[in-house]
Design a protein around this motif. Structure first.
Motif: not given
Length: 225
Positions: A118-131
């Motif tokens: 359900p939170d695919a977009r926000s999780r994707a942004i979070s992991y792109l920030e992590k990297v």
């Protein structure tokens, strides 16, 4: 002792050529505890990538059995193996395997969207920030360097929160300095996620960062330390 998340028993892989049968893997048995990092090393042509593909359920052995978590994937058809991969497995490849028509954000979020996260977009942004790619989320692969593309691939793999991550020569297409940064990031994310890591590499320095090393040569396991 940690539970065994991956086990292979008497696994062989043979392929027919024009004039004879070629044995790529011969009676390989191994077990990997959950949460461990394991490197598979050996000379070129030893069967490392073939073994990785079998362990991940991307291919089927000619003989033997493989269990991924509680699933005997060698007893499943391709549809069944695909379900197990979607549920448990992440991948990082030497060639990045990004979709050129999608942005970095879309490449990371797509697998989660397909699985109904359900939170695919926000999780994707979070992991792109992590990297370290917060400023590059709208860029397409052709607009990114090799190191940045592999960072997207790492974000995609870990955002899906896999139980086990298979990495096939993840620094093989990168220069030494960039490869070192990517390997640092790989182990950092892996530790944060408590994911089981199975890493195929020709780089001894990278292998030595893993908790265990499996050496194969001529299709056989010759040592496990």
């Amino acid at each position: 002792m940690n539970d065994i998340i991956l086990r292979a028993q008497n696994v062989s892989k043979r392929v027919a050529t024009a004039d004879h049968e070629l044995t790529i893997l011969d009676d390989v048995s191994l077990s990997i505890p959950a949460g461990q990092s394991v490197a598979i090393i050996g000379p070129s042509g030893a069967g490392k990538s073939t073994l990785l593909g079998l362990l991940a359920g991307l291919d089927s052995p000619s003989a033997g059995s493989i269990w991924l978590a509680q699933h005997e994937i060698t007893a499943m058809d391709e549809e069944g193996r695909a379900r197990v991969r979607a549920e448990l497995v992440g991948f990082v490849f030497q060639t990045f395997q990004l979709l050129g028509s999608l942005t970095a954000l879309e490449n990371v979020s797509l697998p989660m969207e397909l699985s109904g996260t359900p939170d695919a977009r926000s999780r994707a942004i979070s992991y792109l920030e992590k990297v370290g790619l917060a400023a590059r989320v709208g860029h397409y692969p052709k607009q990114l360097s090799g190191g940045e593309q592999q960072r997207v691939a790492l974000a995609r793999a870990f955002a899906c929160q896999p139980k086990i991550l298979f990495a096939d020569e993840p620094t093989g297409n990168l220069d030494q300095a960039t490869g070192l940064k990517i390997s640092d990031l790989l182990f950092e994310l892996n530790q944060q996620s408590d994911t089981t890591l199975v890493l195929v590499t020709h780089e001894q320095r990278l292998a030595e960062r893993c908790q265990s090393i499996i050496t194969i040569d001529d299709g056989k396991v010759v040592s496990q330390s």
